[in-house]
Write an enzyme that holds these catalytic residues in place. Structure first.
Site, PDB file in Angstrom:
ATOM      1  N   ARG A   1     -69.999 -36.457  19.639  1.00 47.53           N
ATOM      2  CA  ARG A   1     -69.176 -35.255  19.587  1.00 47.53           C
ATOM      3  C   ARG A   1     -68.225 -35.103  20.776  1.00 47.53           C
ATOM      4  O   ARG A   1     -67.038 -34.909  20.596  1.00 47.53           O
ATOM      5  CB  ARG A   1     -70.079 -34.019  19.503  1.00 47.53           C
ATOM      6  CG  ARG A   1     -69.328 -32.724  19.268  1.00 47.53           C
ATOM      7  CD  ARG A   1     -70.280 -31.566  19.059  1.00 47.53           C
ATOM      8  NE  ARG A   1     -71.170 -31.762  17.933  1.00 47.53           N
ATOM      9  CZ  ARG A   1     -72.065 -30.878  17.539  1.00 47.53           C
ATOM     10  NH1 ARG A   1     -72.217 -29.741  18.208  1.00 47.53           N
ATOM     11  NH2 ARG A   1     -72.835 -31.105  16.502  1.00 47.53           N
TER      12      ARG A   1
ATOM     13  N   HIS B   1     -67.569 -36.176   8.305  1.00 47.75           N
ATOM     14  CA  HIS B   1     -67.922 -35.304   9.432  1.00 47.75           C
ATOM     15  C   HIS B   1     -68.821 -34.161   8.975  1.00 47.75           C
ATOM     16  O   HIS B   1     -68.336 -33.143   8.489  1.00 47.75           O
ATOM     17  CB  HIS B   1     -66.635 -34.755  10.060  1.00 47.75           C
ATOM     18  CG  HIS B   1     -66.807 -34.306  11.483  1.00 47.75           C
ATOM     19  ND1 HIS B   1     -66.996 -35.196  12.525  1.00 47.75           N
ATOM     20  CD2 HIS B   1     -66.801 -33.075  12.047  1.00 47.75           C
ATOM     21  CE1 HIS B   1     -67.082 -34.532  13.662  1.00 47.75           C
ATOM     22  NE2 HIS B   1     -66.978 -33.236  13.413  1.00 47.75           N
TER      23      HIS B   1
ATOM     24  N   TYR C   1     -52.591 -22.489   4.647  1.00 48.69           N
ATOM     25  CA  TYR C   1     -51.147 -22.259   4.754  1.00 48.69           C
ATOM     26  C   TYR C   1     -50.398 -23.432   5.385  1.00 48.69           C
ATOM     27  O   TYR C   1     -49.205 -23.590   5.156  1.00 48.69           O
ATOM     28  CB  TYR C   1     -50.861 -21.000   5.582  1.00 48.69           C
ATOM     29  CG  TYR C   1     -51.470 -19.747   5.021  1.00 48.69           C
ATOM     30  CD1 TYR C   1     -51.109 -19.271   3.757  1.00 48.69           C
ATOM     31  CD2 TYR C   1     -52.411 -19.024   5.755  1.00 48.69           C
ATOM     32  CE1 TYR C   1     -51.674 -18.115   3.248  1.00 48.69           C
ATOM     33  CE2 TYR C   1     -52.983 -17.873   5.244  1.00 48.69           C
ATOM     34  CZ  TYR C   1     -52.607 -17.423   3.991  1.00 48.69           C
ATOM     35  OH  TYR C   1     -53.171 -16.275   3.485  1.00 48.69           O
TER      36      TYR C   1
END
Length: 828
Positions: free
Chosen positions: A36, A82, A126
């Protein structure tokens, strides 16, 4: 370790709780570190970034194609690679597309991807994105077995352990991450410089870190800024850890009304400009920082970054700047920790990684070794592919040469398998070759196609020879790494954004970032001081009336004028014999008609003190002296270092006798010839060596013997190729050769230098000038004129001069200074 059998037949293992917690914590820590928080030194990516780029490549979101909804990209990453939250993936995707976060963005954004002011990106439903062109270099050749692929979290597909990464991502874009018990914070660099360093390493594997630093000048942040001092990042390059001081870049603008504004155009990496402006407004409102009128963020796509801090009238920009740098993130420290995951013993594309703090050479070495491994695997893949094609071409050429027999065998066969077996028996083909022959189209039998087969065979053999030669010579692979990296730099490289200043920030004053220019400084009888750009003073003919340069209150008049650069030191010596100094840029720049700022707001001058002498210098050293002369003819000299601690509070410069006052102070080298000139026209040429250096608190010695009613007007230093210029209070002046005077001992009366001081006025000052110099004169009512020195004629010692400036009573000349053309050229 004890074991207990349960009644149900199970086994209970008794483990001390501290051992279990320790092991569980270690397992968790390593998971965070490896999976990570830390980047891989080879491709420079954390797992989430690697998976984003790989997923975009799989979705064919290439730079030349259309963008795709970020929601789809995030879904692809979550669904296949992931197993974490969508917020973390989208945040990482957004960061890859922010030009203020990444030195070289790997994602081309469409829509709102956030701002440097801290405004977040729009929701992923968006926004849209695709790979930037440079990101394609990260995944280039991934389909050629260049990296290892492993099962994803649910074994439904494969993902790469590392990307081929032709682009040196870690060095160019840096990395930031917080793991468990460790963190990484790596600065970004310029691609051209990194490529140059990689080339130098390839050419000389034993190259030192200092030699690499001649190629990589220092970090290059996406937001620019100014790095102060090289020792911080040089230490990081040598050890993997260091501290870099970064300041914002700024300009000082003056409005038409004369108000100054500090405009910040670049800020340190990672700071939030909205928070900066908010903090500055709080400081202005609470008067924590005096002198700030307002602060606004005027950043736009058209003007770029622009943080404007407007100053109050009379505010000193340097003081405000120092407070802003001290109290806000306009100056920050970037703590370098070059921590990355490196391949454990065995290296290669293996999955065994360990965290390690790396120096500059190690960062380059691991990248180059990775590229060598990628190119080696790519070459083997290409070689095997070429060998396979050669194998088929051999069969096709044999078959075409014996086409009649081949057709006969195929027509006589019952099915494809019989035909393949018959061809294998007749020509010795294997299964791959026989399959290629039976699947060959009839169009391949034309003469043109046959020639193309032979031509392709020759090309394949050339390729095979090249690949084998490349694999046999490791140095050629290293050279190919160098070539590909340089091609990348030529294609995507750009100029540095971050400026590097050699001095440490603690030793830097704000004037080092203020434009160096020549200015005229004026001081009035009532202590009003200001500076004006020298360019405002236009050259005129001798005898002109001059221009207004100062609007003064009633009964006030100008007493001092001198020319300096904004970076010069000004030492003020007062009527009480105290010395103060400031830098020229600390004097407020005002309009031509402005009265100026009272000097007592800048210097801690007593109420009964007047500024009587001014010395302008570039620095304080033991090799230079300040030579002082008083109205009663007393002289003394001190090393300039005696005044280094004066600053705005002041120190004793000379002990004056009662009724005496300082009239002149000049900069000397300790061995010059000096001329002392009185108001009634006497001049004494005296060697400076006759006056020994003294301490600041001494009174001095007699310099010139004065006649009754006479006073010393000026002391000047004799310079090569110069003449003595004297000017009277009525605007009359002349130049005189120094050679017209004989050298005398101090304490004598000297010789005549001006004829009639009764009619033409007493001498108010003198200086050494060359023919190329220009002179600025100013009167008590604020009139000024700028004339060429050679327009004032050379005359004999007893001559009475000519008009330099035309004035009418009650006005009179109070001062003048010279502008040296040679000095102006040197300063530029």
């Amino acid at each position: 370790m004890d074991e207990t059998t349960t009644p149900e037949g199970g086994t209970i293992i008794n483990i001390p709780i501290q051992d279990e917690v320790r092991q569980a914590y270690i397992d968790y820590s390593m998971s965070v570190i490896i999976q990570r928080a830390l980047p891989d030194v080879r491709d420079g990516l954390k797992p989430v970034h690697r998976r984003i780029l790989y997923a975009m490549d799989k979705l064919n979101l290439v730079s030349g194609g259309p963008t795709r909804k970020c929601a789809q990209i995030v879904g692809e990453v979550l669904g296949h690679y992931h197993p974490h939250g969508d917020a973390s993936v989208y945040d990482a995707l957004v960061r890859l597309g922010q030009d203020f976060s990444q030195r070289y963005t790997t994602v081309t954004p469409k829509g709102n991807f956030g701002t440097i002011g801290g405004f977040p990106a729009a929701a992923y439903r968006y926004t849209e994105a695709k790979m930037a062109k440079i990101a394609e270099e990260m995944v280039k050749d991934i389909d050629k077995e260049t990296v290892d692929l492993i099962d994803n979290f649910d074994q439904s597909t494969k993902e790469p352990t590392v990307l081929p990464a032709q682009f040196p991502y870690l060095l160019c874009n840096g990395a930031t991450g917080i793991a468990v018990g460790m963190a990484t914070n790596m600065p970004s660099h310029n691609l051209r410089e990194v490529a140059s360093a990689i080339s130098a390493y390839v050419d000389n594997r034993d190259i030192s870190i200092d030699e690499l630093m001649s190629h990589i000048k220092g970090p290059d942040f996406p937001t620019g800024g100014v790095i102060y001092g090289r020792e911080g990042f040089r230490k990081a390059y040598r050890t993997g850890r260091g501290k870099i001081v970064i300041r914002s870049k700024f300009d000082i603008e003056t409005s038409r009304t004369g108000r100054e504004s500090i405009v910040f155009t670049e800020v340190p990496y990672g700071v939030n400009t909205t928070n900066i402006i908010k903090k500055i407004k709080e400081f202005a409102r609470d008067k924590t920082i005096d002198g700030i009128s307002s602060a606004n963020d005027e950043t736009s796509d058209r003007t770029g970054l622009r943080l404007v801090v407007e100053l109050k009238r009379g505010a000193i920009a340097k003081i405000v700047l120092n407070q802003l740098f001290a109290k806000t993130e306009l100056q920050t420290n970037f703590s370098v920790i070059n921590l990355a995951l490196v391949p454990d013993a065995g290296g290669g594309n293996g999955q065994s990684l360990k965290p390690q703090v790396l120096n500059l050479k190690q960062l380059i070495e691991y990248f180059v070794n990775h590229r060598v491994d990628v190119i080696t695997r790519r070459t083997k893949f290409e070689l095997n592919k070429a060998l396979a094609r050669e194998h088929i071409l051999e069969a096709l050429i044999i078959a075409v040469d014996a086409i009649d027999e081949v057709i006969k065998i195929i027509r006589a066969s019952r099915d494809v398998q019989d035909a393949k077996a018959a061809l294998e028996n007749r020509f010795g083909f294997d299964d791959i070759q026989s399959t290629a022959i039976v699947e060959m189209r009839l169009a391949r039998l034309t003469n043109l196609q046959i020639e193309e087969l032979r031509k392709e065979m020759a090309e394949i053999k050339t390729l095979i020879a090249y690949y084998r030669d490349l694999l046999a010579h490791e140095e050629k692979i290293f050279a190919l790494v160098k070539t590909e990296t340089n091609e990348l730099a030529e294609k995507y490289g750009d100029d540095r954004r971050t400026q590097i200043v050699a001095q440490e920030a603690e030793e830097i004053n704000a004037e080092d970032m203020i434009r160096k220019e020549d200015v005229v400084v004026t001081i009035s009888k009532f202590g009003y001081i200001k500076r004006l750009p020298l360019t405002l003073y236009k050259s005129q003919a001798r005898g002109g009336k001059g221009n207004g340069s100062m609007n003064l209150v009633e009964d006030d008049y100008v007493t001092q004028i001198f020319v300096a650069t904004t970076h010069s030191y000004i030492t003020f010596i007062t009527s009480e014999g105290r010395a103060y100094w400031i830098r020229v840029h600390e004097i407020p720049e005002m309009s031509r008609a402005s009265r100026g700022t009272n000097i007592k707001s800048i210097l801690q001058v007593n109420a009964n003190e007047e500024i009587t002498a001014i010395v302008v210098m570039s620095d304080y050293t033991d090799s230079q002296y300040i030579f002082m002369a008083t109205q009663n003819g007393i002289v003394k000299k001190c090393k300039t270092t005696e005044f280094a601690n004066a600053k705005t509070r002041g120190v004793i410069a000379i002990n004056l006798n009662e009724g005496d006052k300082l009239v002149s102070a000049i900069l000397t080298d300790g061995s010059s010839d000096l001329m002392l000139i009185t108001r009634k026209g006497q001049a004494l040429l005296v060697p400076e060596t006759t006056v020994r250096p003294m301490g600041r608190s001494s009174t001095g010695v007699t310099g010139i013997r004065l006649s009754d009613g006479d006073e010393l007007a000026a002391a000047i230093r004799v310079e090569d190729a110069t003449n003595a210029l004297v000017v009277t209070e009525r605007g009359v002046g002349k130049r005189v050769e120094f050679s017209d005077f004989n050298s005398h001992n101090r304490g004598t009366g000297g010789q005549r230098i001006f004829g009639d001081t009764g009619c033409k006025g007493e001498i108010i000052g003198a200086m050494a000038v060359s023919p190329d110099d220009e002179i600025v004169c100013i009167t008590s009512l604020g009139k000024s004129i700028r004339v060429k020195a050679d327009s004032i004629p050379l005359q004999g010692r007893s001559a009475s001069g000519i008009k330099v400036i035309n004035i009418t009573e009650p006005d009179f000349v109070v001062g003048f200074d010279k502008i040296s053309k040679d000095d102006a050229e040197d300063k530029e």
